[in-house]
Enzyme design. Structure first.
Site, PDB file in Angstrom:
ATOM      1  N   HIS A  41       0.853  -1.198   0.000  1.00 51.54           N
ATOM      2  CA  HIS A  41       0.000   0.000   0.000  1.00 51.54           C
ATOM      3  C   HIS A  41       0.881   1.236   0.000  1.00 51.54           C
ATOM      4  O   HIS A  41       0.930   1.975   0.984  1.00 51.54           O
ATOM      5  CB  HIS A  41      -0.892   0.016   1.248  1.00 51.54           C
ATOM      6  CG  HIS A  41      -1.871  -1.102   1.266  1.00 51.54           C
ATOM      7  ND1 HIS A  41      -2.841  -1.253   0.320  1.00 51.54           N
ATOM      8  CD2 HIS A  41      -2.015  -2.150   2.111  1.00 51.54           C
ATOM      9  CE1 HIS A  41      -3.545  -2.335   0.589  1.00 51.54           C
ATOM     10  NE2 HIS A  41      -3.063  -2.903   1.664  1.00 51.54           N
ATOM     11  N   HIS A  73       0.250 -10.932   1.183  1.00 53.41           N
ATOM     12  CA  HIS A  73      -1.061 -11.284   1.738  1.00 53.41           C
ATOM     13  C   HIS A  73      -1.465 -12.714   1.410  1.00 53.41           C
ATOM     14  O   HIS A  73      -2.302 -13.305   2.083  1.00 53.41           O
ATOM     15  CB  HIS A  73      -2.150 -10.392   1.118  1.00 53.41           C
ATOM     16  CG  HIS A  73      -2.107  -8.986   1.605  1.00 53.41           C
ATOM     17  ND1 HIS A  73      -1.819  -8.654   2.888  1.00 53.41           N
ATOM     18  CD2 HIS A  73      -2.355  -7.820   0.954  1.00 53.41           C
ATOM     19  CE1 HIS A  73      -1.877  -7.340   3.016  1.00 53.41           C
ATOM     20  NE2 HIS A  73      -2.191  -6.803   1.858  1.00 53.41           N
ATOM     21  N   CYS A  95       3.840 -14.140   2.543  1.00 61.55           N
ATOM     22  CA  CYS A  95       4.628 -14.071   3.780  1.00 61.55           C
ATOM     23  C   CYS A  95       4.589 -15.453   4.447  1.00 61.55           C
ATOM     24  O   CYS A  95       3.520 -16.079   4.533  1.00 61.55           O
ATOM     25  CB  CYS A  95       4.036 -13.026   4.719  1.00 61.55           C
ATOM     26  SG  CYS A  95       4.817 -13.054   6.334  1.00 61.55           S
ATOM     27  N   GLU A 125      -6.004 -10.794   2.689  1.00 66.10           N
ATOM     28  CA  GLU A 125      -5.386 -11.925   3.401  1.00 66.10           C
ATOM     29  C   GLU A 125      -6.464 -12.919   3.851  1.00 66.10           C
ATOM     30  O   GLU A 125      -6.321 -14.135   3.701  1.00 66.10           O
ATOM     31  CB  GLU A 125      -4.601 -11.419   4.617  1.00 66.10           C
ATOM     32  CG  GLU A 125      -3.947 -12.571   5.399  1.00 66.10           C
ATOM     33  CD  GLU A 125      -3.370 -12.143   6.739  1.00 66.10           C
ATOM     34  OE1 GLU A 125      -2.767 -11.062   6.829  1.00 66.10           O
ATOM     35  OE2 GLU A 125      -3.533 -12.918   7.709  1.00 66.10           O
ATOM     36  N   CYS A 191       0.615 -11.954  13.818  1.00 69.73           N
ATOM     37  CA  CYS A 191       2.042 -11.704  13.616  1.00 69.73           C
ATOM     38  C   CYS A 191       2.489 -10.635  14.613  1.00 69.73           C
ATOM     39  O   CYS A 191       1.818  -9.615  14.786  1.00 69.73           O
ATOM     40  CB  CYS A 191       2.267 -11.230  12.192  1.00 69.73           C
ATOM     41  SG  CYS A 191       3.895 -10.549  11.945  1.00 69.73           S
ATOM     42  N   SER A 219      -3.198   3.230   3.973  1.00 66.71           N
ATOM     43  CA  SER A 219      -2.707   2.065   4.724  1.00 66.71           C
ATOM     44  C   SER A 219      -3.348   2.029   6.104  1.00 66.71           C
ATOM     45  O   SER A 219      -3.188   2.944   6.912  1.00 66.71           O
ATOM     46  CB  SER A 219      -1.182   2.152   4.830  1.00 66.71           C
ATOM     47  OG  SER A 219      -0.754   1.493   5.985  1.00 66.71           O
ATOM     48  N   SER A 263       4.081  -0.549   5.186  1.00 62.59           N
ATOM     49  CA  SER A 263       4.280  -0.443   3.737  1.00 62.59           C
ATOM     50  C   SER A 263       5.203   0.707   3.356  1.00 62.59           C
ATOM     51  O   SER A 263       5.302   1.068   2.191  1.00 62.59           O
ATOM     52  CB  SER A 263       2.943  -0.225   3.036  1.00 62.59           C
ATOM     53  OG  SER A 263       1.910  -0.798   3.738  1.00 62.59           O
TER      54      SER A 263
HETATM   55 FE1  F3S Z   1       4.044 -11.116   7.279  1.00 60.24          FE
HETATM   56 FE2  F3S Z   1       3.650 -10.052   9.620  1.00 60.24          FE
HETATM   57 FE3  F3S Z   1       4.300  -8.557   7.611  1.00 60.24          FE
HETATM   58  S1  F3S Z   1       2.431 -11.570   8.642  1.00 60.24           S
HETATM   59  S2  F3S Z   1       3.498  -9.574   5.842  1.00 60.24           S
HETATM   60  S3  F3S Z   1       5.541 -10.160   8.561  1.00 60.24           S
HETATM   61  S4  F3S Z   1       2.895  -8.039   9.201  1.00 60.24           S
END
Ligand code: F3S
Length: 655
Positions: A41, A73, A95, A125, A191, A219, A263
């Site tokens: 983004h 994503h 990811c 995602e 995450c 974003s 981003s």
């Molecule tokens: Fe992956 Fe965490 Fe970034 S899931 S894309 S490392 S925010």
């Protein structure tokens, strides 16, 4: 003087950084690349990618030939299938943390389990995750949705959560669902990158005068950062690039905090810091304006680590397969640890000890392995550490610990951080060990008794160590032991003359004569190896290191009651246990023997006791004399028989 503090977690997270990196690298190979949805983004980055010929598509029908890149994503399974059908090449930038969710959902769905996703339903995602269970998942993103959720017949769910979902909200939704008596198999797949960035924004904004948040206006994670910072620092500025920043609002003594959304490319952050530093007449990160001449990609490259063969660096695990571990090094290319380079311990299986996202230390074997990847080794790190450890143990004569990985002819192989140390059988213990396999897999302590670095010959020894330990234990135990006291021990060895008892590292001896008040011919009649026993300490000889023990407890000494039980004149029964030329010994009870003198055996002249008696025979005897102190009882068979004939009622005196 003004101070600029940049949040450590500002900017690209690991997953985004990896995807962007892959895109630029692939572009260098002159591939025609399309990204399935915007990689990030951020308008600046998208524009730069576009300039380089990396186009964004939203439908696979837009592509005839070329390579399609999947963004961090991730996407649903149908996209992979479609790519295959269309024979399009694919680069997977998903990811690893998102990939893990796909795997969980895929496996659960294959096992016919119902999937629930906690997340924002329209988010790409979440849609991608749903695509791994044929879009059958229940998706809940708000507490109200969880409240209104009607469970129907199905009460079992496998639950995953969007990686960027708020932890507290997720926990509240789960609590609420559990109150509905649902059986949930919950995978917390949030995450930590987002939470860490937000946490850092809280502490930074509390400690500065002004706060700058850099990120695209669209974003959502940057918007969230702005919201957090404004709560603690009223003067928070939300900018996309340095162009949005009015520089004259900053004072020379301001403490300024900077953070950026996931981003925001490092180059944009760097530009903001550089320009602000200049404006504040500070030297911090001032490149004299040369950055203006750099392209976006050059600036991005500058933010990457520089690697050299032989470097030891930290990286983040991207994926683990049977053949290799892929590691992000914040370098232009990913690093690869081939299976054989992971550990010297063949029992270590990378997939069992590693997870995507783990940080590990690696050794750079080659910056380019020929396929454009960095060849890494973890084994060499083990080696270096192991070598230092083994050398130090040898020089300082200290004890080290190693895991026994192999039993070989003549001894054991212990692994000390990757270094193989041979422990000869004669050095394994202070006593003979029949089967060395008992040590396999165990962590053992030993000394390095021989070392030759050139020949890589490392010999370990435990014998002296064990002997020293025994001596120390012995000394401590000898100090503790009191003659006459009762202690617990374990029978360690039985011989013909007695039994050795382990009192906690030191053995004491129970002589056969001290095992029972009664008569025994072999210690095995009453003891067996490994048996726990209560023993009395009879004697402790510190100089000779000997401990004498007894099982005979004065409380059960039959001689203490012998006078009352066998009054003089009474007639009783006993068993012939032993014969001597001058008579026969009769056991009245275990531990109490009396003697029938040869003259008291019969009413006639007896040449040998054996002429009248047999060992094992039970006979009647009359008690003539009792001396409990000397443990002696005189008996008469002859008089007992006379009594029986003449006065049967006086045979035995009742107590
Ligand atoms: Fe992956 Fe965490 Fe970034 S899931 S894309 S490392 S925010």
């Amino acid at each position: 003087m003004a101070e600029i503090i940049v949040a450590k977690s500002a900017g690209f997270c690991f997953g985004v950084s990896r995807a962007i990196n892959i895109a630029y690298e692939q572009n260098k190979q002159n591939k025609k690349i399309y990204t399935y949805g915007p990689l990030i983004h951020n308008k600046e980055v998208i524009a730069d990618l576009e300039k380089k010929g990396i186009h964004v598509i939203t439908d696979l029908d837009e592509v005839e030939t070329g390579t399609v890149m999947i963004r961090s994503h991730g996407v649903g399974k149908h996209i992979y299938d479609e790519l295959e059908q269309k024979a399009l090449q694919m680069i997977d930038g998903t990811c690893p943390f998102v990939k893990r969710i796909h795997n969980i959902v895929k496996n659960a769905y294959e096992q016919k389990k119902q999937i629930m996703i906690i997340g924002d339903a329209p988010h790409p995602e979440v849609q991608g995750i749903n695509g791994w269970c044929e879009n059958s998942a229940v998706i809940l993103g708000e507490l109200e949705q969880a409240e209104q959720f009607h469970t129907g017949e199905n009460k079992n769910y496998t639950v995953v959560v969007q990686t960027t979902f708020r932890k507290s909200k997720f926990e509240n939704i789960i609590t609420l669902l559990k109150q509905k008596n649902l059986v949930l198999e919950v995978f917390d797949t949030i995450c930590s990158a987002t939470a860490e960035r937000q946490q850092e924004a809280v502490s930074l904004s509390q400690n500065v005068d002004k706060m700058i948040v850099i990120g695209d206006k669209n974003s959502s994670n940057t918007q969230k950062l702005v919201e957090i910072c404004r709560k603690y620092c009223k003067k928070t500025y939300y900018i996309e690039t340095i162009c949005n920043l009015v520089l004259n609002i900053f004072n020379k003594n301001d403490k300024i905090g900077i953070t950026a959304g996931a981003s925001t490319p490092p180059a944009i952050i760097k530009e903001v810091i550089g320009t602000m530093s200049e404006a504040l007449n500070d030297a911090v990160q001032n490149n004299g304006g040369s950055e203006d001449e750099l392209t976006f990609e050059q600036m991005l490259n500058e933010s990457f680590t520089t690697l050299h063969t032989g470097d030891v660096v930290k990286g983040t695990v991207i994926s683990i397969s049977n053949e290799e571990v892929s590691v992000n090094l914040n370098y232009k290319s990913d690093g690869i640890i081939p299976k054989g380079e992971y550990s010297r311990d063949a029992n270590v299986i990378p997939s069992k000890v590693l997870q995507p996202g783990d940080e590990i230390e690696v050794f750079v074997v080659r910056v380019n392995d020929g396929d454009g990847n960095v060849l890494l080794s973890r084994k060499r790190i083990e080696d270096q550490k192991g070598m230092e450890e083994v050398e130090a143990a040898y020089q300082n004569k200290t004890v080290i610990t190693g895991k026994i990985t192999d039993v070989v002819r003549g001894g054991l192989i212990a692994l000390v951080n990757g270094i193989r140390v041979f422990i000869p059988s004669s050095q394994v213990s202070n006593k003979f060990i029949e089967d060395l396999n008992v040590f396999k897999g165990q962590e053992l302590e030993f000394n390095i008794i021989e070392l030759d670095k050139v020949k890589r010959r490392f010999i370990g020894g435990r014998k002296a160590l064990i002997e020293k330990e025994i001596l120390e234990k012995k000394a401590a135990l000898f100090e503790k032991l009191e003659i006459g006291s009762k202690v617990k021990g374990t029978v360690s060895r039985i011989t013909d003359f007695g039994a050795f008892v382990d009192l906690g590292g030191v053995d004491g001896l129970i002589h056969i004569s001290e095992m029972s008040w009664g008569r025994i011919t072999n210690p095995k009649e009453i003891l067996k190896e490994g048996q726990e026993v209560d023993v009395i300490i009879l004697d402790v000889d510190k100089e000779k290191g000997k401990i004498s023990l007894s099982l005979k407890d004065s409380s059960n000494n039959p001689w203490t009651t012998a006078v009352e039980k066998y009054p003089v004149g009474s007639v009783t029964e006993g068993k012939v246990v032993r014969m001597v030329p001058f008579g026969a010994f009769i056991e009245l009870e275990a531990g109490v023997d009396g003697l029938v003198h040869i003259s008291q055996i019969a009413n006639k002249h007896v040449v040998k006791p054996e002429d009248e008696l047999k060992v094992g025979e039970v006979i009647k005897v009359k008690v003539l004399e009792v001396n409990a102190e000397q443990k002696k009882i005189s008996l008469s068979k002859r008089q007992a028989e006379e009594n029986t004939e003449e006065a049967p009622k006086e045979e035995k005196t009742e107590e």
